[in-house]
Write a protein that holds these residues in place. Sequence first.
Motif, PDB file in Angstrom:
ATOM      1  N   LEU A  10       1.107   4.300  -5.415  1.00 33.77           N
ATOM      2  CA  LEU A  10      -0.327   4.592  -5.563  1.00 33.77           C
ATOM      3  C   LEU A  10      -0.993   4.638  -4.187  1.00 33.77           C
ATOM      4  O   LEU A  10      -1.917   3.894  -3.909  1.00 33.77           O
ATOM      5  N   GLY A  11      -0.475   5.488  -3.306  1.00 37.42           N
ATOM      6  CA  GLY A  11      -1.102   5.654  -2.000  1.00 37.42           C
ATOM      7  C   GLY A  11      -0.328   5.127  -0.821  1.00 37.42           C
ATOM      8  O   GLY A  11      -0.827   5.125   0.314  1.00 37.42           O
ATOM      9  N   SER A  12       0.898   4.705  -1.015  1.00 40.53           N
ATOM     10  CA  SER A  12       1.633   3.996   0.038  1.00 40.53           C
ATOM     11  C   SER A  12       2.239   4.889   1.108  1.00 40.53           C
ATOM     12  O   SER A  12       2.805   4.398   2.076  1.00 40.53           O
ATOM     13  N   ILE A  13       2.143   6.199   0.969  1.00 43.26           N
ATOM     14  CA  ILE A  13       2.432   7.134   2.066  1.00 43.26           C
ATOM     15  C   ILE A  13       1.134   7.692   2.610  1.00 43.26           C
ATOM     16  O   ILE A  13       0.924   7.759   3.819  1.00 43.26           O
ATOM     17  N   VAL A  14       0.225   8.060   1.722  1.00 46.88           N
ATOM     18  CA  VAL A  14      -1.058   8.641   2.125  1.00 46.88           C
ATOM     19  C   VAL A  14      -1.878   7.663   2.963  1.00 46.88           C
ATOM     20  O   VAL A  14      -2.407   8.018   4.019  1.00 46.88           O
ATOM     21  N   SER A  15      -1.992   6.422   2.509  1.00 48.50           N
ATOM     22  CA  SER A  15      -2.876   5.455   3.168  1.00 48.50           C
ATOM     23  C   SER A  15      -2.414   5.069   4.576  1.00 48.50           C
ATOM     24  O   SER A  15      -3.203   5.140   5.526  1.00 48.50           O
ATOM     25  N   PRO A  16      -1.154   4.657   4.783  1.00 49.16           N
ATOM     26  CA  PRO A  16      -0.742   4.326   6.154  1.00 49.16           C
ATOM     27  C   PRO A  16      -0.674   5.546   7.062  1.00 49.16           C
ATOM     28  O   PRO A  16      -0.880   5.428   8.277  1.00 49.16           O
ATOM     29  N   SER A  17      -0.398   6.719   6.506  1.00 47.72           N
ATOM     30  CA  SER A  17      -0.425   7.933   7.333  1.00 47.72           C
ATOM     31  C   SER A  17      -1.833   8.185   7.846  1.00 47.72           C
ATOM     32  O   SER A  17      -2.028   8.656   8.974  1.00 47.72           O
ATOM     33  N   THR A  18      -2.829   7.859   7.021  1.00 48.09           N
ATOM     34  CA  THR A  18      -4.214   8.002   7.446  1.00 48.09           C
ATOM     35  C   THR A  18      -4.567   6.985   8.531  1.00 48.09           C
ATOM     36  O   THR A  18      -5.183   7.311   9.546  1.00 48.09           O
ATOM     37  N   ALA A  19      -4.157   5.748   8.335  1.00 48.47           N
ATOM     38  CA  ALA A  19      -4.465   4.690   9.304  1.00 48.47           C
ATOM     39  C   ALA A  19      -3.755   4.910  10.635  1.00 48.47           C
ATOM     40  O   ALA A  19      -4.230   4.449  11.676  1.00 48.47           O
ATOM     41  N   CYS A  20      -2.628   5.636  10.603  1.00 55.39           N
ATOM     42  CA  CYS A  20      -1.818   5.794  11.814  1.00 55.39           C
ATOM     43  C   CYS A  20      -1.780   7.225  12.337  1.00 55.39           C
ATOM     44  O   CYS A  20      -1.238   7.474  13.419  1.00 55.39           O
TER      45      CYS A  20
ATOM     46  N   SER B 164      -2.194  -1.353   9.650  1.00 51.98           N
ATOM     47  CA  SER B 164      -1.730   0.024   9.465  1.00 51.98           C
ATOM     48  C   SER B 164      -1.846   0.482   8.023  1.00 51.98           C
ATOM     49  O   SER B 164      -1.389   1.565   7.681  1.00 51.98           O
ATOM     50  N   SER B 165      -2.459  -0.346   7.174  1.00 52.86           N
ATOM     51  CA  SER B 165      -2.549  -0.063   5.743  1.00 52.86           C
ATOM     52  C   SER B 165      -1.131  -0.062   5.161  1.00 52.86           C
ATOM     53  O   SER B 165      -0.178  -0.419   5.848  1.00 52.86           O
ATOM     54  N   GLY B 166      -1.009   0.297   3.898  1.00 55.14           N
ATOM     55  CA  GLY B 166       0.320   0.167   3.323  1.00 55.14           C
ATOM     56  C   GLY B 166       0.503   0.985   2.071  1.00 55.14           C
ATOM     57  O   GLY B 166      -0.359   1.755   1.700  1.00 55.14           O
ATOM     58  N   SER B 167       1.677   0.810   1.473  1.00 54.31           N
ATOM     59  CA  SER B 167       2.591  -0.247   1.858  1.00 54.31           C
ATOM     60  C   SER B 167       3.703   0.218   2.811  1.00 54.31           C
ATOM     61  O   SER B 167       4.474  -0.608   3.299  1.00 54.31           O
ATOM     62  N   SER B 168       3.757   1.533   3.080  1.00 57.42           N
ATOM     63  CA  SER B 168       4.756   2.024   4.051  1.00 57.42           C
ATOM     64  C   SER B 168       4.227   1.781   5.453  1.00 57.42           C
ATOM     65  O   SER B 168       4.149   2.682   6.300  1.00 57.42           O
TER      66      SER B 168
ATOM     67  N   TYR C  56       6.010 -11.005   5.209  1.00 52.47           N
ATOM     68  CA  TYR C  56       6.341 -12.396   5.519  1.00 52.47           C
ATOM     69  C   TYR C  56       6.300 -12.712   7.011  1.00 52.47           C
ATOM     70  O   TYR C  56       6.186 -13.859   7.414  1.00 52.47           O
ATOM     71  N   GLY C  57       6.387 -11.682   7.852  1.00 53.77           N
ATOM     72  CA  GLY C  57       6.387 -11.904   9.301  1.00 53.77           C
ATOM     73  C   GLY C  57       5.065 -11.664   9.980  1.00 53.77           C
ATOM     74  O   GLY C  57       4.941 -11.861  11.184  1.00 53.77           O
ATOM     75  N   GLY C  58       4.046 -11.221   9.228  1.00 52.79           N
ATOM     76  CA  GLY C  58       2.749 -10.970   9.847  1.00 52.79           C
ATOM     77  C   GLY C  58       2.022  -9.815   9.205  1.00 52.79           C
ATOM     78  O   GLY C  58       2.146  -9.561   8.007  1.00 52.79           O
ATOM     79  N   LYS C  59       1.285  -9.071  10.021  1.00 50.53           N
ATOM     80  CA  LYS C  59       0.491  -7.928   9.564  1.00 50.53           C
ATOM     81  C   LYS C  59       0.803  -6.737  10.463  1.00 50.53           C
ATOM     82  O   LYS C  59       0.615  -6.807  11.688  1.00 50.53           O
ATOM     83  N   THR C  60       1.301  -5.665   9.894  1.00 45.48           N
ATOM     84  CA  THR C  60       1.647  -4.486  10.666  1.00 45.48           C
ATOM     85  C   THR C  60       0.383  -3.803  11.194  1.00 45.48           C
ATOM     86  O   THR C  60      -0.610  -3.683  10.477  1.00 45.48           O
ATOM     87  N   ARG C  61       0.449  -3.350  12.450  1.00 47.05           N
ATOM     88  CA  ARG C  61      -0.726  -2.826  13.148  1.00 47.05           C
ATOM     89  C   ARG C  61      -0.691  -1.309  13.294  1.00 47.05           C
ATOM     90  O   ARG C  61       0.384  -0.706  13.385  1.00 47.05           O
ATOM     91  N   SER C  62      -1.879  -0.723  13.358  1.00 49.29           N
ATOM     92  CA  SER C  62      -1.985   0.691  13.733  1.00 49.29           C
ATOM     93  C   SER C  62      -1.931   0.794  15.240  1.00 49.29           C
ATOM     94  O   SER C  62      -2.667   0.079  15.942  1.00 49.29           O
ATOM     95  N   PRO C  63      -1.107   1.665  15.806  1.00 47.40           N
ATOM     96  CA  PRO C  63      -1.023   1.775  17.263  1.00 47.40           C
ATOM     97  C   PRO C  63      -2.291   2.347  17.901  1.00 47.40           C
ATOM     98  O   PRO C  63      -2.449   2.265  19.116  1.00 47.40           O
ATOM     99  N   TRP C  64      -3.192   2.907  17.099  1.00 45.86           N
ATOM    100  CA  TRP C  64      -4.459   3.405  17.643  1.00 45.86           C
ATOM    101  C   TRP C  64      -5.400   2.253  17.987  1.00 45.86           C
ATOM    102  O   TRP C  64      -6.274   2.382  18.841  1.00 45.86           O
ATOM    103  N   ASP C  65      -5.259   1.156  17.282  1.00 41.71           N
ATOM    104  CA  ASP C  65      -6.079  -0.033  17.534  1.00 41.71           C
ATOM    105  C   ASP C  65      -5.334  -1.213  16.932  1.00 41.71           C
ATOM    106  O   ASP C  65      -5.348  -1.406  15.715  1.00 41.71           O
TER     107      ASP C  65
END
Length: 558
Positions: free
Chosen positions: A286-296, A261-265, A247-256
């Motif tokens: 269904l990927g909410s730790i794996v996916s953001p860990s990859t993006a970040c 940062s993908s999600g949902s974590s 609701y407040g925006g889109k969470t970013r990856s600190p690399w870029d």
Amino acid sequence: MKREYKAALLGVACFASGAFVTKVADETKITVAMLQGAQQLMGLNFTNAQLDSAVSEVQDFRAGYANVRKQPLGNEVAPAIMFNPIPVGYTFEQKREKFEVERAKKTKLPANKEDLAFYTVPQLAELIRTKQISSVELTTFFLNRLKQYGPTLECVTTLTEERAMQQARKADQEIKSGKYKGMLHGIPFGVKDLLATKGYKTTWGSVPYKDQQIDMDATVVQRLEEAGGVMVAKLTLGELAMGDVWYGGKTRSPWDISKGSSGSSAGSASAVAAGLLPFAIGTETLGSIVSPSTACGTTGLRPTYGRVSRHGAMALSWSMDKIGPIARTAEDCAIVFNAIYGPDGQDLSVYDAPFNYNDKIDVKKLRVGYLKKDFEREYGFKQNDQATLEALRKAGIELVPMELPDFPVRDLTLTISVEGAAAFDELTRSGRDSLMVQQHKNAWPNSFRSARFVPAVEYLQAQRVRTLMIQEMQKKMKDIDVYISPSFASNNLVFTNLTGHPCVVLPNGFQKNGMPTTITFMGKLFGEAQVLALAKFYQGLSDFEEKHPTLALKAEKQ
């Protein structure tokens, strides 16, 4: 004909969905024509005579839906049917060994205090234990980083500063009096904002719930604080645990910071990667730790289903939701997991199984497999994954080729849609789903509505297929302790989330555009100790977990 067609469509909405029943729909008599339209959605072919015989009972079912809806059902109320990931003939490990992690001896307070941002849990713990830094000082340090970089990364929903400072002062007093609790004592952390925290909002990342307060602490929060941890922030999640838009925006990856940062974590991974927290709690369906860990570029542990209590956590899919840590290293994840796993008497899906992580695990004796066909595919960062496999081979790990059993796993993801539609039934029927940020056809509002048209019979048939998957996976893992998969391998990600197997996702390089890549280590059911041990072993061979996105943050700071 047009009138009959309209009646049939109305029947589809009333019969197949069991939802959106208005006064007009309630007063509409169900007819054979309606059932004809409904059965076309389900691929059935009953005769008119058979449908005619069913009309009166279907009418009764619809009346029953209205009665059931009168019962108050909050998101916290689980179905009386629980998913069981245990294969036939499975036996738990009986022996319980002492949890042991080596202290980070000779750790000194850095000359540049900013370096603390990327210290591991054992390193920070040693500084606190030896009183080189107080919990109050460390908590203030991370709170300041959250305030400085959190708005840019859009990774924080709420700072719990008052509570954090109280806990930090308490930790310092306890340590001063000789009551040191262990490596989490005095260490700041954050939690994904679908975990209830007394006195603060629990927003689920969603507009309809952005002012929600739940008057309790989730079990995971309680256990971390009992271990001496200091909760400093509630972190963003994609709305109702999908993606990185909240609701407040889109969470970013600190690399870029131009990338999500993908999600949902989303916030948990972003904050840890940016050095705003030593560790955070995430969840995966269904990927909410794996996916953001990859993006970040973080290390994340998705535990076995039934390992960590979800009491006080938002439910999306009762048979698939799992809670786990996101941190800098595999050993950090082991320390956090050791504090949060096990039954609490509240979440009845949790099993009482030991977690025997210690330095006695000889990883060279583990039987390690790898998904050969997935690694042979062509993809942009294949060389990083091949380098990981080669590093393990050179270090004495024999890798055995294997493949997953063949099942229609993607078709079974209807499980999430159906259970999510039940968990958010009131949101859908009230029309408040229109307040949600994402309204495209793949977003939750449409997914929840579409799920109303999945027959209960087909949902249960899908769960029976999961039973077969569990049995076949047990056969595959009979002679394998850990296996390795590319993190992008969606078939593995979906399959193992459906069967409940644990994994550790960890950084293993970078793409050409500078974004991190990860690889996934999969474990046996309740085999977190072994998979974490192998992950730690690999991180001892590489230094990717020590790479940090400092340039992106410095640029933003300027």
